[in-house]
Design a protein around this motif. Structure first.
Motif, short mmCIF file in Angstrom:
data_model
loop_
_atom_site.label_atom_id
_atom_site.label_comp_id
_atom_site.label_asym_id
_atom_site.label_seq_id
_atom_site.Cartn_x
_atom_site.Cartn_y
_atom_site.Cartn_z
N GLU A 506 -2.89 9.15 -5.63
CA GLU A 506 -3.70 8.49 -6.66
C GLU A 506 -3.39 9.16 -7.98
OE1 GLU A 506 -7.90 7.81 -6.26
OE2 GLU A 506 -7.74 7.27 -4.13
N PHE A 507 -3.08 8.35 -8.98
CA PHE A 507 -2.88 8.85 -10.33
C PHE A 507 -3.03 7.67 -11.28
CE2 PHE A 507 1.22 6.97 -9.72
CZ PHE A 507 1.76 6.73 -10.99
N GLY A 508 -3.04 7.96 -12.57
CA GLY A 508 -3.11 6.89 -13.56
C GLY A 508 -4.54 6.55 -13.91
N TYR A 554 -0.25 4.30 -7.63
CA TYR A 554 -0.93 4.18 -8.91
C TYR A 554 -2.28 3.49 -8.73
CZ TYR A 554 -1.97 3.15 -13.77
OH TYR A 554 -2.59 3.08 -14.98
N THR A 555 -3.30 4.00 -9.40
CA THR A 555 -4.63 3.40 -9.45
C THR A 555 -4.77 2.61 -10.74
OG1 THR A 555 -5.54 5.31 -8.26
CG2 THR A 555 -7.09 3.85 -9.38
N THR A 564 -12.32 -0.89 -14.55
CA THR A 564 -11.39 -1.74 -15.31
C THR A 564 -10.06 -1.04 -15.58
OG1 THR A 564 -12.42 -0.99 -17.37
CG2 THR A 564 -13.26 -3.03 -16.40
N ASN A 565 -9.52 -0.40 -14.56
CA ASN A 565 -8.28 0.37 -14.76
C ASN A 565 -7.09 -0.26 -14.03
OD1 ASN A 565 -9.26 0.93 -12.24
ND2 ASN A 565 -9.44 3.13 -12.52
N GLY A 566 -7.02 -1.58 -14.02
CA GLY A 566 -5.93 -2.26 -13.34
C GLY A 566 -4.74 -2.54 -14.24
N PHE A 567 -3.57 -2.78 -13.60
CA PHE A 567 -2.44 -3.36 -14.31
C PHE A 567 -2.75 -4.81 -14.70
CE2 PHE A 567 0.35 -0.22 -12.01
CZ PHE A 567 0.89 0.36 -13.14
N LEU A 568 -3.59 -5.44 -13.87
CA LEU A 568 -3.96 -6.83 -14.06
C LEU A 568 -5.46 -6.92 -14.31
CD1 LEU A 568 -2.15 -8.24 -10.86
CD2 LEU A 568 -1.14 -7.95 -13.13
#
Length: 612
Positions: A506-508, A554-555, A564-568
């Motif tokens: 888990e990171f990001g 990746y998180t 609200t930490n998504g790529f999408l």
């Protein structure tokens, strides 16, 4: 009723164990809350106040269900009728549930036919003895899901009435498909595949519904791209059988890539297994998943894992996918972004999602939803359901790792209490007894006991922070032996690092700075898309430059409620162009130098037209 002529495997609730003769019971059901738990004593299974309509399989908390009530409702009831399908002499009618959260009782025509405990795994009932001779048949379901009970596996479902921190709205009752199936009296109940590449064979495990009165013929046909690979028949006199199916083409070790499964070339072997009139359509992937020399090994070769953490949660339908095609779309988005896998977080996903991962080529870490307290009942409940998870899913080629515990949830004192450490060790060994063919992470993130991968969670805000901990072997040894980035010990009990791979799992967690009054949970924030791209590039470049990281996660994939930490976004809209994300994510890894050659080869093959 679905027949062989119109059979679409991707619509069948479990595409890896599919029959043609089935009937979908999803759709409109009668529904009632039972907040005082009076329904059983009042005989609602014979007829009750089902004056509301719910759309199954969507949970009543969700908008898609038509109920959309998100408060505490610990007991819910469902009712629907169906017309009995044609059943031949000696045949049985099975009623299947993909998943119902959490304690379930099922009646047909007023007769109790099934009880099941566990919110994420399937169960079935032979309802033939309960059927009326003709006319309408009625099925009633009672589901109990105590919202404040944290001693059973609940994953990211909140125990508070409103979502907080990283936990979401609850999913109560039916949330995966319900269907009927006509089967012979003696039929196949379980089918498991385990490839053995070194010995050019596949282990096929079969369970039957009962003991044969006399030996019966079991036939296994394997096809690849429409051509027969092998056709084997054996005589079976027991309710369980193990068959080793030899695949001579696997002996050609320099010419078998067209048979092997990888994310880049997800070759699948079509399988038809028949026992008399019972025909099960299945498939398998010929691949091995191991660890050694500091690497994850796919088919015996170092393979760098680029995973994204998937909550697999939808705003309108919660844990249930809004449609079968949404599952395909989710998998394809992950692939298009440049990831080669997904860690499904705190959820046992719909088998149709795993089917698409098998089909398009994504590896999967399968993770058990956590309980949040330690007790004898918590140990019993999670262990039982975890065994059912492995039983359902261990044949999927996409699944390359099992994760029974995450971040010490449910074992918060594992570093100082021997009973909790024994529990984590016990889950490791129990899993290995049921499936020794895959790596296992005992407690993802920190406080690991026995484990095949040393997994670390590190939410450093930029690449410089990651580089300080993962650039040299001495840095990594010091981190693994001491307190990790999350202020927890990474490895417990003085265990040696050995030759097991180290992964950043888990990171990001980057999110845009929230507006005033906006619900938010995240880690580090960025002010706009430009800073988002810069920070992502920094993080992924630092990881790619490390010669000691064997993979990452990746998180996270999508925004999910307040997290609200998504790529999408939650609507599956990318926050940066897909091409930009793919460039960042697919940087060649220093730990697997051959990736540079692989990249050049893919470019050349694409240019020549020899690779689509």
């Amino acid at each position: 009723m679905n027949t062989g002529a119109t059979f679409q495997r991707e619509l069948y609730p479990n595409p890896q164990f599919a029959r043609a003769n089935w009937h979908d019971l999803c759709g409109q059901w009668g529904f009632a809350h039972d907040d005082t738990d009076a329904g059983r004593d009042a005989g609602w299974f014979r007829g009750g106040p089902f004056d509301r309509q719910i759309t199954v399989p969507f949970p009543p908390e969700s908008e898609a269900s038509g109920i959309h009530e998100q408060g505490f409702h610990p007991v819910v009831w469902y009712r629907r009728s169906f017309n009995m399908p044609a059943i031949g002499a000696g045949e049985r009618l099975m009623l299947h549930f993909g998943a119902v959260d959490y304690l379930t009782e099922v009646w047909v025509n007023g007769q109790l036919v099934a009880r099941h405990e566990g919110g994420h795994t399937p169960f079935s009932a032979d309802i033939t003895p309960a059927l009326n001779t003709d006319g309408e048949q009625v099925v009633v379901v009672r589901a109990e899901d105590q919202p404040r009970d944290v001693r059973f596996p609940r994953g990211k479902q909140d125990w508070l009435e409103a979502p907080h921190n990283i936990w979401y709205h609850r999913t109560t009752g039916i949330w995966q498909p319900v269907w009927l199936e006509v089967v012979p009296g003696l039929h196949i109940t379980d089918l498991h595949w385990t490839p053995d590449l070194a010995n050019a064979r596949v282990r096929c495990e079969v369970r039957l519904s009962g003991m044969p009165a006399e030996p019966v013929q079991l036939r296994v046909r394997l096809m690849v791209k429409g051509a027969l690979l092998t056709d084997t028949s054996v005589s079976v006199a027991d309710s369980e059988a193990i068959i080793y199916v030899t695949i001579p083409e696997l002996e050609h070790f320099t010419y078998r890539d067209h048979l092997l499964w990888t994310p880049e070339k997800p070759n699948l072997i079509a399988a038809t297994v028949s026992l008399g009139d019972d025909v099960v359509e299945s498939y398998l992937g010929l691949r091995s998943a191991e660890v050694g020399e500091g690497f994850f090994l796919l088919n015996g070769l170092p393979y760098y894992l680029r995973l994204v953490l998937g909550q697999n949660y939808w705003p309108q339908s919660h844990l249930a996918a809004p449609s079968p095609d949404a599952l395909r779309h989710e998998a394809q988005l992950i692939k298009d972004m440049g990831f080669n896998g997904v860690r499904i977080h705190q959820k046992i996903e719909d088998p149709r999602f795993l089917y698409w991962c098998d089909m398009i080529g994504l590896v999967v870490w399968e993770e058990m939803p956590s309980a949040y307290a330690f007790s004898s009942s918590a140990v019993e409940r999670l262990s039982r359901e975890w065994m059912e998870v492995i039983r359902r899913d261990k044949s999927h080629p996409c699944i390359i790792a099992w994760v029974p515990l995450n971040e010490s949830w449910g074992v918060s004192q594992i570093a100082v209490r021997a009973d909790q450490a024994h529990y984590a060790s016990g889950l490791y060994h129990l899993t290995k007894a049921l499936d020794p063919s895959r790596p296992l992470i005992s407690n993802d993130g920190w406080e690991l006991v026995e484990s095949d991968i040393w997994s670390v969670h590190d939410y450093a805000p930029d690449g410089e922070g990651l580089a300080r901990r993962f650039q040299t072997a001495e840095d990594i040894d010091a981190m693994l032996a001491g307190m990790g980035p999350a202020r927890r010990r990474v490895i417990l009990g003085g265990r040696e690092r050995g030759d097991k791979p180290v992964m950043l799992t888990e990171f990001g967690g980057l999110s845009f700075t929230p507006k005033q009054g906006e619900a938010w949970h995240g880690y580090s924030t960025v002010k706009d898309a430009g800073e988002f791209e810069t920070r992502l590039d920094s993080l992924f470049s630092a990881i790619a430059a490390s010669p000691y990281i064997a993979g990452y996660c990746y998180t996270q994939l999508t925004d999910t409620e307040q997290e609200t930490n998504g790529f999408l976004t939650a609507a599956r809209e990318p926050k940066l162009p897909i091409e930009t994300l793919r460039r960042i994510i697919t940087q060649p890894a220093a730990s697997v130098p051959y990736e540079l050659i692989d990249k050049d080869r893919r470019v050349a093959r694409k240019a020549s037209g020899s690779e689509t």
